[in-house]
Design an enzyme around this catalytic site. Structure first.
Site: not given
Ligand code: SP5
Ligand code: ZN
Length: 353
Positions: A174, A297
């Site tokens: 990112h 993920d």
């Molecule tokens: C490297 C990497 O995998 N970074 C991911 C960063 C994500 N950050 C934002 C998370 C937003 C989550 N939304 C989902 C809600 C689930 N309950």
């Molecule tokens: Zn990710």
């Protein structure tokens, strides 16, 4: 298989991230992720775990903006000088430039932090810079190793294509040319991919659940690095502002970036069919090297993801990529089902052994 790992990752351990609704939660991206992976690799036995070589800053400056890197390196020290608290909290901005208003870079620290960071999930702590640097050096060390099969390298012995696993933490995909976010500061995969272009064409395949927006940004106008990302639909999922199928590169890079979007709930079969479409592009490009941004993920039980790939599915993805028989650098990205992270990484790597 060679694994590059630095203990310096643990210097980066932000106590929190700011989640949706402004909720301050324990960071999903935590040092235990690496501990879980290392334990699985050590138990499996056939991995040679090595510290990274120091490549300095030059190969990182080749893909990141110098102002952004200077900010990352010095921000916490400056924040600490300004802070009145006994224990300096992590640096986290709360104001970001609106579209079209990226004019002059503010002189003050919080303005610069908002300018350079895209969200509230990448706080800068005392050890962040050192950890991010060591993470990039893990990727570079892996790149150097897999390139030793290339005819331009003296030690060429092209019996088998080499592969290596860079156990990078913090992750990187990112991070764009001049910005960080999403737990990422330095784009490890991009740094390694650019380094490898001295020997030939490079493909980056990003299988993390989230679109590889930083990698997309860095190589968007380049034809010497093909970037492919398979991910959740950015209409509904982080990073929201890139990762759409119509984004296919620009200028000299037109046609050298492709996004493959999966719906929430996608399972092994749909994932693997989509991977085939991405690999058609990859094979047609005939890269000399492959860099995989390996986020776990996509796993069904991941707390951040809504794609439902099983551990067996992750193994099948690894087998399909290994069957390309390319010198391959596997770079760790996301994956937050920490208890399952070791076996998911193992499942992915198995076909490369
Ligand atoms: C490297 C990497 O995998 N970074 C991911 C960063 C994500 N950050 C934002 C998370 C937003 C989550 N939304 C989902 C809600 C689930 N309950
Ligand atoms: Zn990710």
């Amino acid at each position: 298989m060679r694994v590059y790992h630095s203990e310096a990752h643990a210097l980066h351990a932000p106590a929190f991230e700011v989640f949706e609704g402004g909720e301050k939660i324990p960071s999903f991206e935590k040092p235990e992720r690496v501990a879980q992976i290392l334990a699985a690799l050590r138990a499996a036995g056939h991995f040679e775990i090595l510290p990274p070589e120091d490549f300095g800053l030059e190969p990182i400056r080749a893909v990141h903006d110098p102002g952004y890197l200077a900010f990352l390196e010095t921000a916490f020290a400056e924040w600490k000088r300004l802070s009145v608290a006994e224990e300096t909290p992590p640096l986290l901005p709360a104001t970001f430039p609106p579209a079209g208003l990226r004019g002059r870079i503010p002189a003050g620290l919080l303005g610069r932090a908002g300018y350079y960071m895209m969200d509230l999930s990448a706080p800068i702590t005392a050890g962040t810079w050192q950890a991010a640097l060591s993470s990039a050096h893990c990727a570079l060390s892996g790149a150097k190793f897999i390139s030793s099969t290339h005819p331009l390298q003296e030690s060429a012995s092209p019996l088998h294509p080499l592969s290596a696993f860079a156990l990078c933490r913090p992750p990187g995909h990112h991070a764009g040319r001049a910005w960080g976010g999403g737990y990422c500061y330095i784009n490890n995969a991009a740094v390694a991919a650019h380094w490898l272009t001295r020997f030939g064409r490079v493909a980056v395949l990003d299988v993390d659940y989230h679109a590889g927006n930083g990698t997309q940004d860095i190589f968007y106008e380049r034809a010497d690095v093909l970037t492919l990302s398979i991910h959740a639909d950015p209409d509904d999922e982080y990073p929201y502002f890139s990762g759409y199928p119509e984004e296919t590169g620009a200028g000299a890079g037109l046609g050298y970036h492709h996004n493959f979007v999966l719906p929430a709930g996608a399972e092994d079969r749909l994932y693997l069919e989509t991977l085939e479409r991405a690999l058609e592009r990859l094979v047609a490009y005939q890269p000399a090297f492959l860099v995989v941004s390996a986020g776990m993920d996509i796993y069904s039980e991941d707390p951040l993801g809504k794609i439902r790939v099983s551990t067996a599915g992750i193994a099948a993805i690894g087998r399909r990529i290994a069957a390309l028989r390319l010198p391959t650098l596997i770079v760790m990205e996301g994956g937050y089902a920490t208890d399952a992270l070791g076996r998911n990484v193992m499942a992915f790597l198995e076909a490369f052994l």
